[in-house]
Design a protein around this motif. Sequence first.
Motif, PDB file in Angstrom:
ATOM      1  N   TRP A   1      40.894  38.425  30.229  1.00 28.93           N
ATOM      2  CA  TRP A   1      42.356  38.393  30.322  1.00 28.93           C
ATOM      3  C   TRP A   1      42.875  39.718  30.884  1.00 28.93           C
ATOM      4  O   TRP A   1      43.718  39.739  31.773  1.00 28.93           O
TER       5      TRP A   1
ATOM      6  N   PHE B   1      44.871  40.391  34.366  1.00 30.50           N
ATOM      7  CA  PHE B   1      46.149  41.105  34.382  1.00 30.50           C
ATOM      8  C   PHE B   1      46.112  42.189  35.455  1.00 30.50           C
ATOM      9  O   PHE B   1      47.028  42.301  36.267  1.00 30.50           O
TER      10      PHE B   1
ATOM     11  N   TYR C   1      48.626  36.087  37.432  1.00 33.11           N
ATOM     12  CA  TYR C   1      49.501  35.599  36.367  1.00 33.11           C
ATOM     13  C   TYR C   1      49.166  34.174  35.954  1.00 33.11           C
ATOM     14  O   TYR C   1      49.377  33.776  34.801  1.00 33.11           O
TER      15      TYR C   1
ATOM     16  N   LEU D   1      46.534  34.345  33.408  1.00 33.67           N
ATOM     17  CA  LEU D   1      47.123  34.847  32.165  1.00 33.67           C
ATOM     18  C   LEU D   1      47.796  33.725  31.396  1.00 33.67           C
ATOM     19  O   LEU D   1      47.596  33.572  30.185  1.00 33.67           O
TER      20      LEU D   1
ATOM     21  N   SER E   1      57.386  38.882  22.248  1.00 35.51           N
ATOM     22  CA  SER E   1      57.346  40.121  23.011  1.00 35.51           C
ATOM     23  C   SER E   1      58.574  40.954  22.649  1.00 35.51           C
ATOM     24  O   SER E   1      59.674  40.680  23.128  1.00 35.51           O
TER      25      SER E   1
ATOM     26  N   THR F   1      53.302  31.773  31.163  1.00 35.88           N
ATOM     27  CA  THR F   1      53.000  31.983  32.585  1.00 35.88           C
ATOM     28  C   THR F   1      54.191  32.622  33.298  1.00 35.88           C
ATOM     29  O   THR F   1      54.025  33.576  34.066  1.00 35.88           O
TER      30      THR F   1
ATOM     31  N   TRP G   1      54.529  36.381  32.354  1.00 35.25           N
ATOM     32  CA  TRP G   1      53.554  37.263  33.007  1.00 35.25           C
ATOM     33  C   TRP G   1      53.780  37.327  34.512  1.00 35.25           C
ATOM     34  O   TRP G   1      53.578  38.378  35.123  1.00 35.25           O
TER      35      TRP G   1
END
Length: 142
Positions: free
Chosen positions: A35, A39, A44, A47, A59, A72, A75
């Motif tokens: 992962w 990144f 993305y 991810l 987040s 998705t 990211w």
Amino acid sequence: MKKQIMAAAIATQMVFAGAAYAGPIEEAQEASKQWIAAFNKGDYQYLGDAYTMESTMISHPFGVYHGRPAATAFWKQLISDGATDLVYIEPKFTELDDKTVVMESRWKMNIGEGHITLEKWVKEADGVWRLELDDFTVEKRY
């Protein structure tokens, strides 16, 4: 002498067999490493695909995102904003059962740093480890 040679051969086989075994922690660590690599390549889509369809990503301070498509999109935006060079600092993996591993860590990248309160990795029916829960905080932005 034959007994010593036989014992050494058995010990060698056990070492190699042990090295080949990947338990839940090792498998989740590998999924996490992949992962991070995705990144840093700006992938993305990879991810997002690393999340379960029913995942929750929290987040701080950006918000809560439910499901793979939302992860998705998050990211994709962060990558398009120039985020790269992600590293995890002293990640700690804990096995809950043979299909569930949790991780906590500090992290940093070119645009900020913070901590991961909890990544919950689950091994799905297809044998792939994916994130079911991802709770992280941005503490500093550069």
